[in-house]
Design an enzyme around this catalytic site. Structure first.
Site, short mmCIF file in Angstrom:
data_model
loop_
_atom_site.label_atom_id
_atom_site.label_comp_id
_atom_site.label_asym_id
_atom_site.label_seq_id
_atom_site.Cartn_x
_atom_site.Cartn_y
_atom_site.Cartn_z
N GLN A 150 2.25 -6.17 5.43
CA GLN A 150 2.44 -5.78 4.05
C GLN A 150 3.89 -6.07 3.66
O GLN A 150 4.74 -6.20 4.54
CB GLN A 150 2.16 -4.31 3.86
N GLU B 133 -5.85 -9.36 3.53
CA GLU B 133 -5.06 -8.68 4.57
C GLU B 133 -5.02 -9.59 5.78
O GLU B 133 -6.07 -9.93 6.34
CB GLU B 133 -5.67 -7.32 4.93
N ASN C 222 -12.22 -1.32 -1.01
CA ASN C 222 -11.50 -1.96 0.10
C ASN C 222 -12.19 -1.59 1.41
O ASN C 222 -12.51 -0.42 1.62
CB ASN C 222 -10.05 -1.47 0.16
N GLU C 223 -12.39 -2.57 2.26
CA GLU C 223 -13.02 -2.32 3.58
C GLU C 223 -14.15 -1.30 3.44
O GLU C 223 -14.19 -0.28 4.14
CB GLU C 223 -11.96 -1.88 4.62
N TYR D 215 -6.63 -9.28 11.29
CA TYR D 215 -5.30 -9.01 11.86
C TYR D 215 -5.19 -9.64 13.25
O TYR D 215 -6.16 -9.68 14.00
CB TYR D 215 -5.07 -7.49 11.97
N GLU E 171 0.85 -1.20 0.00
CA GLU E 171 0.00 0.00 0.00
C GLU E 171 0.88 1.25 0.00
O GLU E 171 2.04 1.20 0.43
CB GLU E 171 -0.87 -0.03 1.27
#
Ligand code: AHR
Length: 488
Positions: free
Chosen positions: A346, A297, A173-174, A240, A26
């Site tokens: 990432q 992710e 995204n999200e 996460y 990103e």
């Protein structure tokens, strides 16, 4: 008791999609700028602006697919700002990440050049939150069309004659959060509208990816699948591992006790429940399994390294992260029939990176080495395993997965106990075991590589095993990951 990993090589499952070993990059902190891209005028060795040391290291782990430009940044990214002469590209403030100036010197052409250098597939995540249908549709046209249109002529003028034939397209995204705080009903309709106008050009067929749930948001999956399953190829999942479970104080990347170590591992094993829960909902609306699940992710998220920009999400990486990587990659392999891609967050200098850089210096993290130990699974055929072992502090002590490709059987396993070695028996049926070689990554749970000591944690050959009537018998140290290569 000793642990047993049991498999029958004649009993195979799905092919493990190489994209499970994918990455995410990103416009955040020093991932792109400084990490992957330094510009052609940099004294740091580069090819067309891409760091040669980083590209070479990523090629070694065979990065199959790279997601870009975000993350949250994706829904503020306007692709036209990142094409054409660099000096006239629009400058903006990256309000999501650190409030720094984004000069758009890394844009579409640069990303696709990077993917060409890496030999990987591009996965472009386009803007729904603050973009328009026309903007997204024209980006796809710019990328993939050969037609004599004004949009395509712009690409020619910018030095690229042939279309890139980008396949993987993320639509937002999200969208439940930083991508627009939408409700699932609304997003599902937006997905249908946006993706309608993103056309297939020539023989390139887009693989349309819808924004799926955050962690255990079952309702999002339910509504999305109900309303948009017929229009997408895959949906995403983000999860996460935050050791404390508290976003305000996530815990340190390097200073933790064994209680926090096990809390991290317990947290990461939640991935199994998430995969199973979301796949069960997907099955209701897609019994023929046409829609894949992409975990685009995942990884650990700690407090940033002291003294660094809190918006840059820079964190160190220890053997604890290696255990997290091993657990998750074994889980993705085991669900290879439905998990079609995963992208660790990432690639460089951000969250659970495989590479850290400091000026012209580069180091490989323990997580990098796990990707190295697991790379033989890419495009191999899953061989399901059963693992019988103890639990330690609520975590299954041994995790494993296996695959077979071109007559070579690969088993990857981790003993996640912080400091308890374990006898592990690899009970292999359906395979004439002739030759065994093992590579290992091991250390104390706190061990890490630093710019002063870059090779402290690295892969070594492992010889503490024997082939007996029971199978391959290993004495696996605590906090270790192995790749066992078995030839017949
Ligand atoms: O990876 C960091 C951020 O985490 C991404 O931008 C966003 O999608 C997620 O919340």
């Amino acid at each position: 008791m000793s642990a047993k990993i049991k498999l029958n090589a004649a009993n195979t499952g799905a092919v493990i999609n190489r994209n499970i070993y994918g990455h995410f990059s990103e416009h955040l902190g020093r991932c792109i700028y400084g990490g992957l891209f330094v510009g052609e005028d940099s004294p740091i060795p580069n090819k067309n602006g891409m760091r040669t040391d980083v590209v070479e290291a990523l090629r070694n782990i065979r990065v199959p697919v790279l997601r870009w430009p975000g993350g949250c940044f994706a829904d503020e990214y306007h692709w036209e700002d990142g094409i054409g002469p660099k000096e006239s590209r629009k400058r903006m403030v990256n309000t999501n990440w650190g409030g720094v100036v984004e000069d758009n010197s890394f844009g579409t052409h640069e990303f696709l050049e990077l993917c060409e250098q890496l030999g990987c597939e591009p996965y472009i995540n386009a803007n729904v939150g603050s973009g328009t249908v026309r903007e997204m549709a024209e980006w796809v046209e710019y990328l993939n069309s050969e037609g004599d249109s004004t949009v395509v002529k712009k690409r020619w003028a910018n030095g690229r004659k042939d279309p890139w034939n980008v396949k993987y397209l993320g639509v937002g995204n999200e969208s439940w959060g930083c991508g627009g705080n939408m409700r699932p009903e609304y997003y599902a309709d937006e997905f249908r509208r946006y993706s309608t106008f993103c056309r297939n050009y020539g023989t390139n067929k887009l693989y349309r990816i819808a924004c799926g749930p955050n962690a255990g948001d079952w309702a999002w999956t339910e509504t999305l699948m109900k309303n948009a399953a017929a229009f997408c190829d895959a949906i995403t999942l983000h999860y996460y591992t935050v050791p404390t479970g508290e976003w305000e104080d996530k815990g340190s990347a390097t200073e933790f006790d064994s209680e926090m170590y096990y809390a991290t591992l317990r947290g990461t094993t939640r991935m199994e429940k998430l995969l199973e829960g979301h796949l069960a909902i997907m099955d209701k609306y897609d019994p023929k399994h046409k829609v894949g699940l992409i975990v685009d992710e995942w990884g650990t998220w700690y407090n940033v390294e002291p003294g660094t920009n809190p918006g840059f999400l820079y964190q160190q990486n220890t053997m604890r992260d290696a255990m997290v990587a091993a657990i998750n990659l074994n889980l993705f392999n085991s669900h290879a029939d439905r998990v079609v891609m995963a992208n660790i967050a990432q690639t460089v200098n951000v969250l659970q990176s495989v590479i850290l850089t400091d000026g012209d210096q580069m180091l490989l993290t323990p997580t990098y080495h796990v990707f190295d130990l697991y790379k033989a699974h890419q495009d191999a055929t899953l061989v399901p395993v059963t693992v019988a072992c103890d639990t330690v502090e609520g975590v299954q002590q041994v995790t494993a997965s296996a695959s077979i490709k071109e007559g070579v059987l690969t088993v990857t396993a981790a003993n996640v106990a912080a400091d308890k070695a374990e006898k592990v028996v690899l009970d292999i049926a359906g395979f004439d075991v002739k030759d065994v070689s093992i590579r290992i990554l091991s250390g104390d749970m706190h061990d890490k590589n630093t710019f002063e000591d870059k090779e402290r944690v690295t892969i070594a050959d492992f010889t503490d095993f024997e082939v007996t009537g029971e199978g391959v018998v290993l004495n696996l140290p605590g906090c270790s990951v192995v790749e066992v290569t078995v030839r017949g």
